[in-house]
Design a protein around this motif. Structure first.
Motif, PDB file in Angstrom:
ATOM      1  N   ILE A  80       0.806  -1.221   0.000  1.00 44.32           N
ATOM      2  CA  ILE A  80       0.000   0.000   0.000  1.00 44.32           C
ATOM      3  C   ILE A  80       0.846   1.282   0.000  1.00 44.32           C
ATOM      4  O   ILE A  80       0.546   2.221  -0.757  1.00 44.32           O
ATOM      5  CB  ILE A  80      -0.982   0.007   1.198  1.00 44.32           C
ATOM      6  N   PRO A  81       1.916   1.405   0.808  1.00 37.75           N
ATOM      7  CA  PRO A  81       2.680   2.665   0.828  1.00 37.75           C
ATOM      8  C   PRO A  81       3.212   3.085  -0.538  1.00 37.75           C
ATOM      9  O   PRO A  81       3.133   4.261  -0.916  1.00 37.75           O
ATOM     10  CB  PRO A  81       3.814   2.364   1.800  1.00 37.75           C
ATOM     11  N   GLY A  82       3.732   2.129  -1.307  1.00 43.00           N
ATOM     12  CA  GLY A  82       4.258   2.449  -2.631  1.00 43.00           C
ATOM     13  C   GLY A  82       3.165   2.862  -3.593  1.00 43.00           C
ATOM     14  O   GLY A  82       3.352   3.780  -4.409  1.00 43.00           O
ATOM     15  N   ARG A  83       2.010   2.208  -3.519  1.00 49.26           N
ATOM     16  CA  ARG A  83       0.882   2.589  -4.378  1.00 49.26           C
ATOM     17  C   ARG A  83       0.421   4.011  -4.039  1.00 49.26           C
ATOM     18  O   ARG A  83       0.087   4.801  -4.913  1.00 49.26           O
ATOM     19  CB  ARG A  83      -0.272   1.600  -4.212  1.00 49.26           C
ATOM     20  N   ALA A  84       0.400   4.329  -2.752  1.00 50.64           N
ATOM     21  CA  ALA A  84      -0.005   5.675  -2.333  1.00 50.64           C
ATOM     22  C   ALA A  84       0.959   6.734  -2.868  1.00 50.64           C
ATOM     23  O   ALA A  84       0.542   7.828  -3.266  1.00 50.64           O
ATOM     24  CB  ALA A  84      -0.081   5.751  -0.808  1.00 50.64           C
ATOM     25  N   ASP A  85       2.257   6.421  -2.896  1.00 46.00           N
ATOM     26  CA  ASP A  85       3.235   7.382  -3.402  1.00 46.00           C
ATOM     27  C   ASP A  85       2.934   7.782  -4.838  1.00 46.00           C
ATOM     28  O   ASP A  85       2.985   8.967  -5.190  1.00 46.00           O
ATOM     29  CB  ASP A  85       4.647   6.789  -3.302  1.00 46.00           C
ATOM     30  N   TYR A  86       2.641   6.804  -5.687  1.00 44.51           N
ATOM     31  CA  TYR A  86       2.320   7.081  -7.092  1.00 44.51           C
ATOM     32  C   TYR A  86       1.139   8.051  -7.174  1.00 44.51           C
ATOM     33  O   TYR A  86       1.180   9.051  -7.907  1.00 44.51           O
ATOM     34  CB  TYR A  86       2.010   5.758  -7.783  1.00 44.51           C
TER      35      TYR A  86
END
Length: 315
Positions: A80-86
């Motif tokens: 989830i954290p990486g998806r949120a960054d995008y």
């Protein structure tokens, strides 16, 4: 003491370490998978697909207000954290043509190419910025799963729609309707060139976690073929995307795609130059040890982008 992850986007809700007691309070099922690691910290076994899926469920309930979330067995379960960054960097991209103000609300329309069964990008983009999403996928079961996630969460149901891509060789064609406008497209393309390469990548991932110990490798902790690989890998997929995007030059402000390997950028830039893109941006991102980035391109001139924002987002 909470330690911030400085490499994540400043607006990312996951900059601090996971607060497992708080997450368990939001999603009691998570408690089964939480233990005290050798460093004296609460954690889960990140090589256990069910543990990772339950952590994702807890994060989506706690931070994004979902009532429930689930995916079929064997489908991609993204961090989830990486998806949120995008999503947050995409918000900055839209702000760049809107006097540095992030446009919010369902007047902002986003197309997620390869939405997947997990529907994570539309969830985060809608719950944080209120954007409306169309998610496309070549997998009927993935579309069914994403549709169900939206249906069981009333906060999502009005602004998330899904379309099956009937031709696996097409990306935008057959999904975007004549005259339909999108402010943004996003994509996490399949980056392996074959199923064998995808399997090798998963084996490396398990070894890096130090959890091999005879455990059967689960392909990328979930992931169907269309999610993980395609002929020619991500370069050919993005080239095809660029080629098709020329047919939608005036129907979208910014096209974007994640690019997993920096070595692929020169080939992508060449394709964009040949396609006649009038603006190209590369945004670098990093989560933990993983370096990532996305490339954005537009066929609108700077003046046309400003006019786009005035017509689409100004109240």
């Amino acid at each position: 003491m909470s330690v911030e992850k400085q490499i994540l986007h400043p607006r990312n809700l996951h900059r601090s370490r996971y607060d497992f007691p708080q997450l368990i309070n939001s999603c009691p099922q998570l408690e089964t998978f939480v233990f005290l690691n050798p460093y004296g910290d609460l954690s889960i076994d990140f090589s256990d697909p069910l543990a990772v899926k339950t952590l994702n469920k807890a994060l989506l309930i706690h931070f994004y207000g979902l009532k429930d979330w689930d995916i079929p067995e064997g489908y991609l379960c993204p961090p989830i954290p990486g998806r949120a960054d995008y999503i947050h960097y995409l918000a900055d991209l839209l702000a760049s043509v809107n006097e540095e103000v992030i446009p919010e609300g369902h007047s902002v329309k986003v197309l997620d190419i390869g939405v997947g069964a997990n529907c994570v990008y539309p969830i985060i983009g809608h719950q944080i910025y209120g954007w409306a999403f169309v998610g496309s996928d070549v997998d009927k079961r993935a579309i069914s799963s994403a549709t169900n996630i939206a249906a069981v969460n009333p906060s999502l149901s009005n602004d998330l729609t899904f379309r099956l891509q009937n031709a696996a060789s097409n990306i935008f064609r057959g999904v975007v309707k004549p005259g339909e406008l999108f402010d943004l497209t996003l994509c996490n393309p399949p980056f392996h060139t074959s199923a064998e390469e995808a399997q090798q990548g998963s084996q490396r991932k398990v070894r890096n976690l130090g959890k091999q110990k005879g455990r059967e490798v689960v392909l990328n902790f979930g992931g169907q073929n269309a999610e993980l690989w395609c002929k020619g890998g991500e370069v050919e997929f993005i080239r095809k995307m660029i080629e098709e995007s020329t047919q939608l030059a005036t129907q979208c402000c910014w096209f974007t795609s994640l690019v997993s390997k920096s070595a692929h950028l020169s080939m992508i830039y060449y394709a964009l130059e040949r396609a006649g893109a009038k603006g190209v941006k590369t945004v670098e991102m990093a989560q933990g040890q993983k370096q990532s980035r996305f490339v954005a391109w537009t066929f609108l001139s700077p003046a046309e982008r400003t006019e786009w924002s005035r017509k689409r987002w100004k109240k």
